[in-house]
Design an enzyme around this catalytic site. Structure first.
Site, mmCIF file in Angstrom:
data_model
loop_
_atom_site.group_PDB
_atom_site.id
_atom_site.type_symbol
_atom_site.label_atom_id
_atom_site.label_comp_id
_atom_site.label_asym_id
_atom_site.label_seq_id
_atom_site.Cartn_x
_atom_site.Cartn_y
_atom_site.Cartn_z
ATOM 1 N N ASN A 1 -9.106 1.141 -3.841
ATOM 2 C CA ASN A 1 -10.459 1.703 -3.741
ATOM 3 C C ASN A 1 -10.927 2.298 -5.066
ATOM 4 O O ASN A 1 -10.122 2.831 -5.826
ATOM 5 C CB ASN A 1 -10.531 2.733 -2.604
ATOM 6 N N ARG B 1 -33.734 -0.711 13.327
ATOM 7 C CA ARG B 1 -33.165 -2.010 12.948
ATOM 8 C C ARG B 1 -34.034 -3.185 13.356
ATOM 9 O O ARG B 1 -33.640 -4.333 13.185
ATOM 10 C CB ARG B 1 -31.782 -2.163 13.590
ATOM 11 N N ARG C 1 -1.024 2.494 7.340
ATOM 12 C CA ARG C 1 -1.798 1.253 7.189
ATOM 13 C C ARG C 1 -0.885 0.027 7.223
ATOM 14 O O ARG C 1 -1.171 -0.958 7.888
ATOM 15 C CB ARG C 1 -2.565 1.280 5.868
ATOM 16 N N ASP D 1 0.862 -1.180 0.000
ATOM 17 C CA ASP D 1 0.000 0.000 0.000
ATOM 18 C C ASP D 1 0.898 1.229 0.000
ATOM 19 O O ASP D 1 2.049 1.173 0.431
ATOM 20 C CB ASP D 1 -0.889 -0.007 1.258
ATOM 21 N N GLN E 1 -34.262 -7.790 5.438
ATOM 22 C CA GLN E 1 -34.452 -7.184 6.750
ATOM 23 C C GLN E 1 -34.672 -5.686 6.546
ATOM 24 O O GLN E 1 -33.759 -4.975 6.121
ATOM 25 C CB GLN E 1 -33.188 -7.459 7.589
ATOM 26 N N ALA E 2 -35.903 -5.226 6.835
ATOM 27 C CA ALA E 2 -36.170 -3.792 6.677
ATOM 28 C C ALA E 2 -35.280 -3.009 7.644
ATOM 29 O O ALA E 2 -34.983 -3.477 8.747
ATOM 30 C CB ALA E 2 -37.635 -3.497 6.967
ATOM 31 N N CYS F 1 -20.048 -0.169 -0.447
ATOM 32 C CA CYS F 1 -20.250 -0.843 -1.741
ATOM 33 C C CYS F 1 -21.608 -0.610 -2.396
ATOM 34 O O CYS F 1 -21.672 -0.256 -3.570
ATOM 35 C CB CYS F 1 -20.025 -2.335 -1.577
HETATM 36 P P1 NAD Z 1 -10.006 0.515 1.060
HETATM 37 O O1 NAD Z 1 -10.163 1.962 0.877
HETATM 38 O O2 NAD Z 1 -10.238 -0.100 2.392
HETATM 39 O O3 NAD Z 1 -8.528 0.076 0.638
HETATM 40 C C1 NAD Z 1 -7.926 0.458 -0.551
HETATM 41 C C2 NAD Z 1 -6.431 0.672 -0.297
HETATM 42 O O4 NAD Z 1 -5.770 0.880 -1.542
HETATM 43 C C3 NAD Z 1 -6.107 1.887 0.567
HETATM 44 O O5 NAD Z 1 -5.381 1.474 1.712
HETATM 45 C C4 NAD Z 1 -5.269 2.784 -0.357
HETATM 46 O O6 NAD Z 1 -4.231 3.468 0.333
HETATM 47 C C5 NAD Z 1 -4.697 1.776 -1.319
HETATM 48 N N1 NAD Z 1 -4.262 2.337 -2.599
HETATM 49 C C6 NAD Z 1 -4.945 3.184 -3.422
HETATM 50 N N2 NAD Z 1 -4.220 3.411 -4.526
HETATM 51 C C7 NAD Z 1 -3.068 2.711 -4.407
HETATM 52 C C8 NAD Z 1 -1.936 2.524 -5.230
HETATM 53 N N3 NAD Z 1 -1.847 3.104 -6.436
HETATM 54 N N4 NAD Z 1 -0.925 1.741 -4.774
HETATM 55 C C9 NAD Z 1 -1.005 1.136 -3.584
HETATM 56 N N5 NAD Z 1 -2.080 1.254 -2.755
HETATM 57 C C10 NAD Z 1 -3.099 2.024 -3.167
HETATM 58 O O7 NAD Z 1 -10.929 -0.166 -0.038
HETATM 59 P P2 NAD Z 1 -11.658 -1.600 0.059
HETATM 60 O O8 NAD Z 1 -12.868 -1.493 0.886
HETATM 61 O O9 NAD Z 1 -10.630 -2.627 0.374
HETATM 62 O O10 NAD Z 1 -12.160 -1.772 -1.451
HETATM 63 C C11 NAD Z 1 -11.257 -2.069 -2.494
HETATM 64 C C12 NAD Z 1 -12.056 -2.480 -3.716
HETATM 65 O O11 NAD Z 1 -12.763 -3.699 -3.432
HETATM 66 C C13 NAD Z 1 -13.124 -1.473 -4.145
HETATM 67 O O12 NAD Z 1 -13.206 -1.479 -5.545
HETATM 68 C C14 NAD Z 1 -14.395 -2.041 -3.552
HETATM 69 O O13 NAD Z 1 -15.530 -1.683 -4.296
HETATM 70 C C15 NAD Z 1 -14.161 -3.530 -3.666
HETATM 71 N N6 NAD Z 1 -14.894 -4.336 -2.674
HETATM 72 C C16 NAD Z 1 -14.974 -3.918 -1.371
HETATM 73 C C17 NAD Z 1 -15.640 -4.705 -0.447
HETATM 74 C C18 NAD Z 1 -15.763 -4.277 0.987
HETATM 75 O O14 NAD Z 1 -16.503 -4.915 1.720
HETATM 76 N N7 NAD Z 1 -15.098 -3.241 1.437
HETATM 77 C C19 NAD Z 1 -16.223 -5.916 -0.840
HETATM 78 C C20 NAD Z 1 -16.106 -6.313 -2.162
HETATM 79 C C21 NAD Z 1 -15.426 -5.509 -3.067
HETATM 80 C C1 UDX Z 2 -22.002 -6.016 0.511
HETATM 81 C C2 UDX Z 2 -22.292 -7.373 -0.127
HETATM 82 O O1 UDX Z 2 -23.115 -8.136 0.763
HETATM 83 C C3 UDX Z 2 -21.009 -8.122 -0.413
HETATM 84 O O2 UDX Z 2 -21.285 -9.340 -1.079
HETATM 85 C C4 UDX Z 2 -20.128 -7.245 -1.289
HETATM 86 O O3 UDX Z 2 -18.907 -7.893 -1.580
HETATM 87 C C5 UDX Z 2 -19.872 -5.916 -0.626
HETATM 88 O O4 UDX Z 2 -21.133 -5.268 -0.337
HETATM 89 P P1 UDX Z 2 -21.409 -5.209 2.951
HETATM 90 O O5 UDX Z 2 -21.733 -3.846 2.445
HETATM 91 O O6 UDX Z 2 -20.136 -5.406 3.694
HETATM 92 O O7 UDX Z 2 -21.388 -6.261 1.750
HETATM 93 O O8 UDX Z 2 -22.556 -5.683 3.937
HETATM 94 P P2 UDX Z 2 -24.043 -6.250 3.810
HETATM 95 O O9 UDX Z 2 -24.187 -7.253 4.867
HETATM 96 O O10 UDX Z 2 -24.411 -6.646 2.445
HETATM 97 O O11 UDX Z 2 -24.913 -5.000 4.267
HETATM 98 C C6 UDX Z 2 -24.955 -3.791 3.531
HETATM 99 C C7 UDX Z 2 -25.953 -2.846 4.172
HETATM 100 O O12 UDX Z 2 -27.289 -3.315 4.005
HETATM 101 C C8 UDX Z 2 -25.780 -2.675 5.686
HETATM 102 O O13 UDX Z 2 -26.015 -1.347 6.044
HETATM 103 C C9 UDX Z 2 -26.846 -3.569 6.260
HETATM 104 O O14 UDX Z 2 -27.244 -3.179 7.545
HETATM 105 C C10 UDX Z 2 -27.960 -3.386 5.248
HETATM 106 N N1 UDX Z 2 -28.880 -4.519 5.198
HETATM 107 C C11 UDX Z 2 -28.436 -5.757 4.900
HETATM 108 C C12 UDX Z 2 -30.250 -4.294 5.426
HETATM 109 O O15 UDX Z 2 -30.668 -3.168 5.687
HETATM 110 N N2 UDX Z 2 -31.102 -5.347 5.341
HETATM 111 C C13 UDX Z 2 -30.685 -6.608 5.033
HETATM 112 O O16 UDX Z 2 -31.541 -7.508 4.971
HETATM 113 C C14 UDX Z 2 -29.313 -6.818 4.811
#
Ligand code: NAD
Ligand code: UDX
Length: 524
Positions: free
Chosen positions: A97, A500, A41, A36, A274-275, A283
């Site tokens: 990100n 919730r 971090r 990173d 879940q409402a 995401c």
């Molecule tokens: P995040 O912000 O937690 O982490 C991203 C990291 O990338 C940061 O630490 C940042 O400093 C680093 N970064 C950015 N540009 C860089 C570069 N050029 N070189 C090195 N490091 C660099 O983001 P995240 O939540 O891990 O999400 C990453 C991707 O995965 C996004 O596209 C997101 O949509 C996807 N995703 C996230 C989740 C989730 O639950 N958070 C789930 C599925 C997919």
């Molecule tokens: C979501 C997807 O579930 C996951 O597969 C994807 O990779 C990233 O985005 P996340 O955002 O981490 O994951 O959590 P999730 O459990 O899906 O909940 C998202 C939001 O929806 C939360 O605010 C949660 O409280 C809300 N939610 C979820 C509801 O309001 N009702 C539900 O029934 C489920």
């Protein structure tokens, strides 16, 4: 054994950190470097105070990162040396990100691909041999095309880059179990000989722990779009049930019963129905907007409008909930104390990105209410930062918002307690009996490190196998609220607004509370 010996994950965030750690844990002969640009971090990943809170994560990280006397060699490394990690790697996962753009064309809809492109350019610049380059970040459909162009134009002559799409489906709060036992792994490739060979190498890496029948391969465009589709469909279910929740409140129907009855139909299913006060997280909104923007740019306005309505309903739901608070509190919140229970976007995470709590608190501040927040995982600094990111001036935040160490402090003198995150400690339902309290609510906010020395860690990873997956969530340690005590602390009439549906309203009404729940008309 597969052909991959060295892995690099660019981006040590919620996705790169946990996925790199699980790949390392399950492939002891493969070296994994998670890199990173953020020094802070990376330093945190090297300690026991990890930069993110996920149940069981510290155990996985420690098992792969540290020497433990079992003879297993550490194979998980965290570094800011992006160049060396790329040069060593056979395969590079881009896990950076991709937030929604805030300026320029597509602002408010399109994803900002600047970080993603800069990571791709670094690979092109540093690579000295052939690489498999994997899109793990969520990106628009056809991003692989842009990557191919950038890599071909900037890479050293003669090098071959195979581009794969391998979207991540983990949800926060359950990242470790989702990664250890995924519903499916999706790998998209070009259907050329070289593309299929690259896909097969990645299949082998996952096959170390995922049954092969759960690893899907398909064309790269389908894989890219499948990720956006999955998130859009999940978010759409929540907006659908939330739209129904408004009908329930107006008619006397109960949205919990609606979801239960509908969910028993196997074609509908019971999950993600879940409402709530509205979905949050980094995401759902971003990815639905990403899909909306794609449809707009492809001249499909009806499709764009359809998906955009998922976000519109979500914003409306958050506003609707705040208006209900205002109306029940006699249309003035000025100088009234309002306790906010829960600021994270869902339980078992410290993440507050896009949390419904942000807009609720914003509206309460606009009404000049005194907002008293408690969340077991969210610190004052994080709340303040989040409010400022969303345009609330620091003077207003410091004047109207306080953050407390427990729910009792937050509820002291309050006219209403507003539940915005479904932490188990707020729940008073019998159907989910409380676990015995092991210790008092934490005085300090922290992350997993504070619980890491307990013997009830989430995942035992001694030999690299999952022997037992057991939740060691914070609420196992935080006892449920004593609502009688809370009742004694609050103003009269004492309102509880349950965003919730974690409250047995009748039980609280017996204690003298007025309870208002999402998706339910008030108990008479
Ligand atoms: P995040 O912000 O937690 O982490 C991203 C990291 O990338 C940061 O630490 C940042 O400093 C680093 N970064 C950015 N540009 C860089 C570069 N050029 N070189 C090195 N490091 C660099 O983001 P995240 O939540 O891990 O999400 C990453 C991707 O995965 C996004 O596209 C997101 O949509 C996807 N995703 C996230 C989740 C989730 O639950 N958070 C789930 C599925 C997919
Ligand atoms: C979501 C997807 O579930 C996951 O597969 C994807 O990779 C990233 O985005 P996340 O955002 O981490 O994951 O959590 P999730 O459990 O899906 O909940 C998202 C939001 O929806 C939360 O605010 C949660 O409280 C809300 N939610 C979820 C509801 O309001 N009702 C539900 O029934 C489920």
């Amino acid at each position: 054994p597969g052909s991959i010996k060295n892995v690099c994950c660019i981006g040590a965030g919620f996705v790169g950190g946990p996925s790199g750690s699980v790949i390392a844990l399950k492939n002891p002969d493969v070296e994994v470097s998670v890199v990173d640009l953020s020094e802070a971090r990376i330093q945190a990943w090297k300690t026991d105070a990890l930069p993110i809170y996920e149940p069981g994560l510290l155990d996985v990280v420690k098992a792969a990162r540290d020497t433990d006397g079992s003879g297993r060699k550490p194979n998980l490394f965290f570094s800011t040396d992006v160049k060396s990690a790329i040069q060593k790697a056979d395969i590079v996962f881009i896990c950076v990100n991709t937030p929604t753009k805030t300026a320029g064309t597509g602002a408010g809809l399109a994803p900002n691909l600047a970080y993603f492109e800069s990571a791709t350019r670094m690979i092109a610049e540093y690579a000295e041999n052939d690489k498999i380059v994997v899109e793990k970040s969520t990106v628009p459909c056809r991003t692989a095309d842009s990557m191919r162009e950038i890599l071909a134009a900037n890479g050293k002559p003669g090098l071959n880059f195979d581009i794969l799409s391998n979207p991540e489906f983990l949800a926060e709060g359950t990242a470790v179990t989702d990664l250890l036992r995924p519903d499916r792994i999706l790998i998209g490739s070009m259907l050329t000989e070289s593309g299929l060979k690259a896909a097969s190498a990645l299949v082998d890496l996952y096959a170390a722990w995922v049954p092969r029948e759960n690893i899907l391969t398909m064309n790269v465009w389908s894989s890219e779009l499948a990720k956006l589709a999955a998130n859009a469909l999940l978010a759409q279910r929540i907006s659908s049930i939330n739209a129904l929740s408004a009908l329930c409140e107006a008619t006397g129907a109960d949205v919990g019963e609606i979801a239960f009855a509908a969910g028993l139909d196997k074609r509908i299913g019971s999950r993600m129905l879940q409402a709530s006060v509205g979905f949050g997280g980094s995401c759902f909104k971003k990815d639905v907007l990403n899909l909306t923007y794609m449809a707009e740019t492809l001249h499909l306005p009806e499709v764009a409008e359809y998906w955009h309505s998922v976000v519109t309903i979500n914003e409306w739901q958050k506003n609707r909930f705040t208006k209900r608070i205002l109306q029940r509190l006699h249309n003035t919140l000025s100088d009234k104390k309002i306790a906010i229970l829960g600021f994270a976007y869902k339980k078992n995470t410290s993440d507050t990105r896009e949390s419904a709590a942000i807009s609720v608190v914003q509206s309460l501040i606009a009404e000049r209410a005194k907002v008293q927040i408690y969340d077991p995982q969210v610190s004052q600094g994080q709340v303040w930062e989040e409010m400022q990111i969303h345009g609330v001036p620091i003077e207003d935040v410091s004047k109207y918002v306080t953050v407390h160490r427990n729910a009792y402090e937050a509820c002291a003198g309050a006219h209403a307690a507003v539940i915005l995150t479904e932490w188990d400690e707020f729940c008073n339902k019998d159907s989910n009996p409380p676990r015995p309290a092991k210790r008092e609510p934490k005085e300090t906010k922290g992350n997993e490190s504070s619980s890491s020395t307990d013997d009830d860690s989430a995942v035992e990873v001694g030999s690299g196998d999952l022997r037992r997956a057991r939740r060691a969530t914070l609420e196992e340690k935080n006892p449920r609220l004593d609502w009688t005590r809370i009742s004694g602390l609050m103003q009269r009439p004492a309102f509880v607004f349950d965003g919730r549906r974690v409250i047995d309203a009748q039980k609280l009404e017996k204690l003298g509370f007025h309870v208002e729940q999402i998706g339910k008309a008030r108990v008479a």
